[in-house]
Design an enzyme around this catalytic site. Structure first.
Site, PDB file in Angstrom:
ATOM      1  N   CYS A 382     -30.197  23.182  -5.282  1.00  0.00           N
ATOM      2  CA  CYS A 382     -28.915  22.816  -4.677  1.00  0.00           C
ATOM      3  C   CYS A 382     -28.883  21.318  -4.351  1.00  0.00           C
ATOM      4  O   CYS A 382     -28.738  20.502  -5.262  1.00  0.00           O
ATOM      5  CB  CYS A 382     -28.645  23.679  -3.446  1.00  0.00           C
ATOM      6  SG  CYS A 382     -26.918  23.608  -2.901  1.00  0.00           S
ATOM      7  N   HIS A 508     -29.027  28.815  -5.943  1.00  0.00           N
ATOM      8  CA  HIS A 508     -30.101  29.192  -5.014  1.00  0.00           C
ATOM      9  C   HIS A 508     -30.916  30.331  -5.639  1.00  0.00           C
ATOM     10  O   HIS A 508     -30.726  31.500  -5.271  1.00  0.00           O
ATOM     11  CB  HIS A 508     -29.524  29.629  -3.669  1.00  0.00           C
ATOM     12  CG  HIS A 508     -29.004  28.506  -2.834  1.00  0.00           C
ATOM     13  ND1 HIS A 508     -29.742  27.923  -1.826  1.00  0.00           N
ATOM     14  CD2 HIS A 508     -27.822  27.837  -2.877  1.00  0.00           C
ATOM     15  CE1 HIS A 508     -29.026  26.949  -1.273  1.00  0.00           C
ATOM     16  NE2 HIS A 508     -27.851  26.880  -1.887  1.00  0.00           N
ATOM     17  N   GLU A 510     -33.806  31.268  -5.104  1.00  0.00           N
ATOM     18  CA  GLU A 510     -34.688  31.941  -4.139  1.00  0.00           C
ATOM     19  C   GLU A 510     -34.088  33.244  -3.607  1.00  0.00           C
ATOM     20  O   GLU A 510     -34.828  34.135  -3.169  1.00  0.00           O
ATOM     21  CB  GLU A 510     -35.011  31.015  -2.960  1.00  0.00           C
ATOM     22  CG  GLU A 510     -33.872  30.695  -2.015  1.00  0.00           C
ATOM     23  CD  GLU A 510     -33.024  29.494  -2.414  1.00  0.00           C
ATOM     24  OE1 GLU A 510     -32.370  28.900  -1.530  1.00  0.00           O
ATOM     25  OE2 GLU A 510     -33.009  29.157  -3.622  1.00  0.00           O
TER      26      GLU A 510
END
Length: 540
Positions: A382, A508, A510
């Site tokens: 990001c 993102h 993750e």
């Protein structure tokens, strides 16, 4: 009929209700049941999106764009499910719905009260999720600690759920602390007794007590807890600190919690498949390799601010048979004149984390420059992508003063700018580009190689993007734009092909990593780190 499990906490906050809820869901998933987890949070914010990460930790984003508490990340990772907007309920969301209904006249002029109107809305949300997910079991964690004023409407609502659905379809799990005191480490049950007493005063009698403790609980202590708290001895579950949080479901299974829940809720007895979970835990506890990965961020002083990144790196170590030691670096510390070598010379890879605002961004840029020039494996997430573009524009393309409009409104080269659709947005809450979006990857790029596909979807949370006016300039100087939105309007991924491993994403990743399915970007980063560590070792 859907079964409902409610998880509450007592004695102290941050006791581990989220991991307990996630682990309990894992036990049921190991038996093949469909589980819908949810978090009932008593704060008045409508969602977690505007909360300070220093205070509240990470904001977790779902596929449908909800900004939620970080516990939903635990649920997704442990249970390997995808949560939704309905998985997160707050006081703010409940009262907004009740007030909207009152304004529409839905209550036909009646006096609107906490009971029944607020509690009915809470129950409606719980039941709506059960229907949406077609769940065999809903597991709902109630935020806060028993005794908090804020959580009383939620506790009353789950008390009423037993009346509505019957004792055979509802279950209460209470997570509590059993401390040790004094020079001999004497185990004390009184805090647990008081916590259960407060819960029973509200009208809820727990079916299971999960007892957090740093020591094993002797048989006589468990018998005492059983007697004074009114739960059967087999429902007093010891929960000690373990080497890895992913070991908790195995410990609970060994303690008989899975079978107890199945029997208590009259679920169909099914065989338990722990093979995959046991294998990944064994690798986490005794890996063959070890690497250090630096995470440079703006909020590293709160260990929960980048929880999903930390867990994603742990997951990535599993297929690489490697322990991943994270070196947390506050980006401000790279701006005080000390060379980046002081922070990064001993690490095997670098992650530059998300964030907002101008504080510490020059530190991020310095770290990225070091990684690009030294061949250090790099992943930007990001804001990490945006800083990588700024660094490349300044130091490779020669665009002195290149920056983001977020940081410098009149930058001479605004290589990062506000998304056009964001220009007239004034509200802060739930107004960013949020949720899952598709992305097309370019053939032959590192991104396409890692994903093994040319079409992917990732979750997003941002307002700023790469300025298309500078795309050609960046590419001319050696930056590859390896992922774009399907309409080619937005840059989603960039990389530097001349570098051993240099890649960044506007998304993102993750939020989609699982211990049994590590995210390909993190897995690739750790693989590159292992190779780098091996090559350095061979050279010495």
């Amino acid at each position: 009929m859907t079964k409902y499990i409610f998880v509450t906490g007592g004695v102290v906050s941050s006791i581990g209700k989220g991991i307990t809820t996630a682990s309990l869901g894992r036990l049921l998933r190991n038996r093949g049941f469909t589980v819908a987890p949810m978090k009932l949070d008593p704060y008045i914010n409508v969602d977690a999106g505007t909360m300070n990460p220093f205070q509240h930790g990470e904001v977790f984003v779902t596929d449908d764009g909800a900004e939620t508490d970080l516990d939903l990340g635990h649920y997704e990772r442990f249970m390997d499910v995808s949560c939704s907007r309905g998985s997160s309920v707050t006081t703010g969301k409940v009262y907004s719905a009740v007030i909207d209904a009152e304004r529409r006249g839905d209550y036909l002029g009646g006096t609107v009260q906490v009971i029944p109107h607020v509690t009915n809305e809470i129950k409606r949300a719980i039941q709506a999720l059960a229907k949406e997910q077609e769940a065999d079991v809903v597991i709902a964690e109630i935020g806060g600690t028993v005794g908090d004023i804020e959580s009383l409407p939620f506790l009353e609502a789950i008390r009423q759920m037993r009346t509505d659905h019957g004792i055979e379809n509802t279950m209460y799990v209470h997570v509590t602390l059993v401390p040790t005191v004094g020079p001999w480490g004497e185990v004390k049950t009184k805090p647990t007794q008081h916590s259960v007493e407060r819960l029973r005063a509200i009208g809820i009698a727990p079916d299971v007590l999960v007892c957090r403790s740093e020591v094993s609980l002797p048989h006589d202590v468990r018998e005492k807890i059983s007697l004074f708290c009114g739960v059967p001895p087999q429902a007093v579950i010891e929960s000690k600190t373990v080497d890895t949080i992913y070991e908790v479901p195995i410990e609970y299974e060994a303690a008989g919690l899975g079978d107890f829940v199945v029997n208590r809720l009259r679920l169909e007895p099914r065989p338990v498949n722990l093979t995959e979970w046991q294998a990944l835990v064994e690798t986490l506890k005794d890996p063959r390799n070890s690497v250090k990965v630096a995470v440079v961020g703006k909020y590293t002083s709160n260990g929960d601010a980048y929880k999903s990144i930390a867990e994603s790196l742990t997951h990535a170590g599993i297929p690489n048979d490697s322990r991943v030691e994270i070196v947390w670096i506050e980006s401000d510390s790279l701006e005080n004149g000390r060379p980046p070598e002081e922070f990064l010379a001993e690490v095997d890879a670098l992650v530059v984390a998300p964030g907002f605002g101008g504080r510490g961004i020059e530190g991020k840029i310095r770290a990225i420059e070091y990684a690009r020039e030294k061949g250090l494996p790099f992943l930007g997430i990001c804001l990490g992508l945006q800083m990588a573009v700024i660094e490349f524009a300044r130091n490779v393309c020669g665009l002195e003063g290149a920056n983001s409009e977020e940081m410098v409104a009149d930058a001479p080269y605004p290589v990062i700018h506000l998304l056009p659709e964001q220009k007239h947005v004034t509200d802060k809450g739930a107004s960013m580009r949020l949720g899952s979006y598709p992305c097309n990857l370019v053939n032959g790029t590192l991104a396409a190689q890692l994903y093994g596909s040319n079409r992917i979807e990732e979750r997003h949370r941002h307002r700023y993007e790469v300025n298309n006016d500078f795309r050609e300039k960046l590419q001319q100087h050696g930056m590859a734009i390896s992922g774009v939105s399907p309409d080619y309007r937005l840059v989603e991924m960039i990389e530097v092909p001349s570098h051993p491993f240099f890649i960044a994403t506007q998304a993102h990743p993750e939020f989609r990593s699982r211990p049994n399915r590590p995210h390909p970007l993190f897995e690739g980063l750790v693989r590159a780190a292992v190779l780098r560590r091996a090559s350095v070792g061979a050279a010495t």
